[in-house]
Scaffold this active site. Structure first.
Site, PDB file in Angstrom:
ATOM      1  N   GLY A 155       0.868  -1.181   0.000  1.00  0.00           N
ATOM      2  CA  GLY A 155       0.000   0.000   0.000  1.00  0.00           C
ATOM      3  C   GLY A 155       0.899   1.223   0.000  1.00  0.00           C
ATOM      4  O   GLY A 155       2.024   1.186  -0.526  1.00  0.00           O
ATOM      5  N   ILE A 157       2.469   2.656   2.538  1.00  0.00           N
ATOM      6  CA  ILE A 157       3.708   2.487   3.314  1.00  0.00           C
ATOM      7  C   ILE A 157       4.664   1.560   2.563  1.00  0.00           C
ATOM      8  O   ILE A 157       5.872   1.819   2.469  1.00  0.00           O
ATOM      9  CB  ILE A 157       3.396   1.939   4.733  1.00  0.00           C
ATOM     10  CG1 ILE A 157       2.519   2.933   5.501  1.00  0.00           C
ATOM     11  CG2 ILE A 157       4.690   1.664   5.505  1.00  0.00           C
ATOM     12  CD1 ILE A 157       1.969   2.420   6.824  1.00  0.00           C
ATOM     13  N   ARG A 236       1.187  -6.072  11.947  1.00  0.00           N
ATOM     14  CA  ARG A 236       0.588  -6.435  13.228  1.00  0.00           C
ATOM     15  C   ARG A 236       1.172  -7.787  13.627  1.00  0.00           C
ATOM     16  O   ARG A 236       1.375  -8.671  12.778  1.00  0.00           O
ATOM     17  CB  ARG A 236      -0.943  -6.565  13.130  1.00  0.00           C
ATOM     18  CG  ARG A 236      -1.700  -5.255  13.082  1.00  0.00           C
ATOM     19  CD  ARG A 236      -1.647  -4.483  14.403  1.00  0.00           C
ATOM     20  NE  ARG A 236      -2.412  -3.257  14.380  1.00  0.00           N
ATOM     21  CZ  ARG A 236      -1.937  -2.054  14.038  1.00  0.00           C
ATOM     22  NH1 ARG A 236      -0.661  -1.920  13.690  1.00  0.00           N
ATOM     23  NH2 ARG A 236      -2.709  -0.983  14.076  1.00  0.00           N
ATOM     24  N   GLU A 265       1.427  -8.170  22.582  1.00  0.00           N
ATOM     25  CA  GLU A 265       2.021  -6.860  22.807  1.00  0.00           C
ATOM     26  C   GLU A 265       1.450  -6.292  24.083  1.00  0.00           C
ATOM     27  O   GLU A 265       0.235  -6.357  24.247  1.00  0.00           O
ATOM     28  CB  GLU A 265       1.677  -5.904  21.650  1.00  0.00           C
ATOM     29  CG  GLU A 265       2.769  -5.807  20.630  1.00  0.00           C
ATOM     30  CD  GLU A 265       2.448  -4.840  19.496  1.00  0.00           C
ATOM     31  OE1 GLU A 265       1.866  -3.780  19.774  1.00  0.00           O
ATOM     32  OE2 GLU A 265       2.783  -5.150  18.354  1.00  0.00           O
ATOM     33  N   HIS A 284       6.864  -1.465  18.864  1.00  0.00           N
ATOM     34  CA  HIS A 284       5.771  -0.883  18.073  1.00  0.00           C
ATOM     35  C   HIS A 284       5.914   0.648  17.990  1.00  0.00           C
ATOM     36  O   HIS A 284       5.062   1.389  18.500  1.00  0.00           O
ATOM     37  CB  HIS A 284       4.408  -1.275  18.650  1.00  0.00           C
ATOM     38  CG  HIS A 284       3.305  -1.164  17.636  1.00  0.00           C
ATOM     39  ND1 HIS A 284       2.189  -1.962  17.662  1.00  0.00           N
ATOM     40  CD2 HIS A 284       3.134  -0.352  16.561  1.00  0.00           C
ATOM     41  CE1 HIS A 284       1.382  -1.644  16.654  1.00  0.00           C
ATOM     42  NE2 HIS A 284       1.953  -0.661  15.964  1.00  0.00           N
TER      43      HIS A 284
HETATM   44  C1  GLV Z   1       0.134   1.727  13.963  1.00  0.00           C
HETATM   45  O1  GLV Z   1       0.420   0.589  14.140  1.00  0.00           O
HETATM   46  C2  GLV Z   1      -0.992   2.168  13.198  1.00  0.00           C
HETATM   47  O2  GLV Z   1      -1.853   1.358  12.832  1.00  0.00           O
HETATM   48  O3  GLV Z   1      -1.079   3.392  12.960  1.00  0.00           O
END
Ligand code: GLV
Length: 328
Positions: A155, A157, A236, A265, A284
């Site tokens: 996507g 990112i 995730r 987490e 994270h």
């Molecule tokens: C971080 O993990 C987000 O979903 O922004």
């Protein structure tokens, strides 16, 4: 004018808090441990808006306790903690914060890849431990240049990670459920999932957590990978079967892992993953810069205030409800 009644379910960036407080009467949870469902539902009885955080589940039970709720906003791009269908059923628009965190999260994902490949974190530990002595040397790292990066979940990112990898001389392949129509202009090539697993020297996972992607990387998938592969998860934790990842790293089936996300987490301090020599784990922090966290919180605040005013949110996940609000 009466102020809107809003619950903020955790600590948020001060500029966003100030913007919300200007128009709202706020109940804010300010302890480090998240509120329990019963604590939150007590607060939500009169709430019209909820500013929620990713460590809190928004489900039927919570929504049933919040009859006046008209909008939910969260400062994160991911929303696997939110039952979107339940929100839609109640005509509650939910806003996330895509876009504003793209470059920052790509920096972190690529930073993990680079740090693991070049053992930067191990080098610093070694220097700090006083091991930098004449004749002593660290185990060698691996090059990025000329290697193939496989991105699972290309996507915004992923595209930003691809650019960084290409600048380091890497070939980039990717897998999505469907190939992206414009992928040639990005200089990337599509692969079937199984083919990406066998071909990549580095794998970066950026796919959202959904019922389909939960446990996507298990024993079978690690067995297909090259024994020299570096596996990076910035999506995730639950996209990966943690026990299978542990086994693959411990048995030398794959070379190295670098994770920004884990399941569970936070990862308990005595978790077996932490004791492995071939892993790097960040807590994270994909979007964790002051600038980006401010942008995320301000966008979430804007979504919240728009929803309270009956206007469409800027970035709404369940758009069908966003439009309905607009017409009302
Ligand atoms: C971080 O993990 C987000 O979903 O922004």
């Amino acid at each position: 004018m009466d102020k809107y009644k809003v619950v903020i379910a955790g600590r948020i960036m001060p500029p966003a808090l100030a913007a919300i407080q200007e128009q709202c009467e706020v109940l804010q949870w300010d302890r480090p441990v998240p509120p329990t469902l019963s604590q939150l539902t007590r607060w939500l009885q009169d709430a019209e808006g909820l500013f929620v955080l990713p460590n809190i589940a928004v489900n039927e039970e919570l929504l049933a306790a919040a009859p006046k709720l008209r909008v939910i906003a969260q400062p994160a791009v991911g929303y696997d903690n939110i039952d979107i269908q339940a929100c839609t059923n109640r005509k509650i628009p939910f806003g996330n914060t895509p876009g504003v965190l793209v470059e920052t999260t790509a920096d972190l994902a690529f930073g993990l890849l680079l740090t693991a490949a070049r053992r930067i974190h191990e080098g610093w530990d070694w220097v700090r431990a006083g091991k930098w002595q004449p004749g002593a040397s660290l185990p060698l790292g691996v090059d990025l240049y000329g290697k193939t990066l496989g991105i699972v979940g290309l996507g915004a990112i992923g595209t930003a990670v691809a650019r960084r990898a290409q600048a380091s001389g890497m070939k980039v392949i990717y897998h999505n459920r469907r190939p992206r129509p414009n992928h040639e202009v990005l200089g990337v090539e599509y692969r079937l999932f199984e083919d990406l697993l066998t071909e990549a020297d580095f794998i970066v996972v950026l796919t959202p957590l959904t019922p389909e992607s939960r446990g996507l990387f298990g024993a079978k998938e690690f067995a297909r990978m090259k024994p020299t592969v570096y596996f990076i998860n910035a999506a995730r934790g639950a996209v990966v079967d943690t026990q299978a990842l542990y086994n693959a790293l411990a048995d030398g089936q794959i070379a190295y892992a670098a994770l920004d996300v884990t399941d569970p987490e936070p990862l308990p301090a005595d978790h077996p993953l932490i004791k492995l020599p071939n892993i790097l784990i960040a807590p994270h922090i994909g979007s964790a810069t002051t600038e980006t966290r401010n942008k995320m919180a301000l966008l979430a605040a804007e979504n919240l205030l728009l929803g309270l005013a009956g206007k469409p949110l800027v970035t709404c996940v369940n758009t069908e409800v966003n439009y309905r609000q607009q017409k009302a």
